[in-house]
Write an enzyme that holds these catalytic residues in place. Structure first.
Site, short mmCIF file in Angstrom:
data_model
loop_
_atom_site.label_atom_id
_atom_site.label_comp_id
_atom_site.label_asym_id
_atom_site.label_seq_id
_atom_site.Cartn_x
_atom_site.Cartn_y
_atom_site.Cartn_z
N HIS A 1 0.83 -1.30 -0.01
CA HIS A 1 0.09 -0.02 0.05
C HIS A 1 0.84 1.35 -0.12
O HIS A 1 0.37 2.47 -0.01
CB HIS A 1 -1.11 0.08 1.39
CG HIS A 1 -0.18 0.21 2.51
ND1 HIS A 1 0.63 -0.51 3.06
CD2 HIS A 1 -0.03 1.43 3.37
CE1 HIS A 1 1.01 0.14 4.18
NE2 HIS A 1 0.58 1.28 4.52
N HIS B 1 1.06 6.63 -0.75
CA HIS B 1 0.37 5.94 0.14
C HIS B 1 -1.00 5.78 -0.42
O HIS B 1 -1.46 6.84 -0.42
CB HIS B 1 0.38 6.78 1.45
CG HIS B 1 -0.09 5.85 2.76
ND1 HIS B 1 -1.44 5.74 2.86
CD2 HIS B 1 0.53 5.15 3.54
CE1 HIS B 1 -1.63 4.83 4.10
NE2 HIS B 1 -0.23 4.60 4.31
#
Length: 153
Positions: free
Chosen positions: A63, A78
């Site tokens: 992620h 992110h």
């Protein structure tokens, strides 16, 4: 003297709405605790590199991806809020550490409906972790992938 220092061009990492980082629903990002940046509210699954550089790290849960530019600017992409809890599910990496990237490089394909079905925010947050005193100016609004949205000098 840095007369010949190249500016860093910032590109939209995907199709969607570019907005200020202070609009993120997570204080760690919105207060710029990790650095200044911007957010993409994506409307499709492909996420591309927002700068030219080299992939320096990929979180095991896929992620979060870091890129370093030729001018040593450190950029963190992110994807989502609390998506670390998904343990990599919903993320299909297209790069690995050491990969050289440009605005045309797809770095990850994300199953955003899967993230949403698991109660996760789908904002793609781009943070410049070592800007120091350099000002960041980003154009907000609907953008297309690879569209220039700002520069850092």
């Amino acid at each position: 003297m840095n007369f010949f220092k190249k500016k860093t061009i910032i590109y939209s990492p995907g199709n969607g709405l570019i907005k200020s980082i202070d609009k993120v629903h997570d204080e760690l990002f919105s207060t710029k605790a990790l650095g200044d940046g911007f957010v993409l509210e994506p409307n499709e699954s492909s996420i591309f590199a927002p700068v030219e550089g080299t992939i320096t790290s990929i979180f095991p849960t896929k992620h979060a991806i870091s890129i370093k530019t030729a001018s040593n600017l450190e950029v963190l992409i992110h994807i989502g809020i609390d998506t670390v809890e998904l343990d990599g599910k919903g993320f299909n990496l297209k790069v690995k550490e050491g990969t050289k990237v440009t605005k045309e490089t797809e770095i990850v394909e994300v199953d955003f409906p899967f993230l949403e079905s698991n109660g996760k925010d789908t904002d793609v947050i781009v943070i410049f972790t070592n800007l120091k005193e350099k000002p960041l100016a980003i154009t907000e609004g609907l953008m297309k992938v690879n569209q220039e949205i700002g520069t850092i000098k």
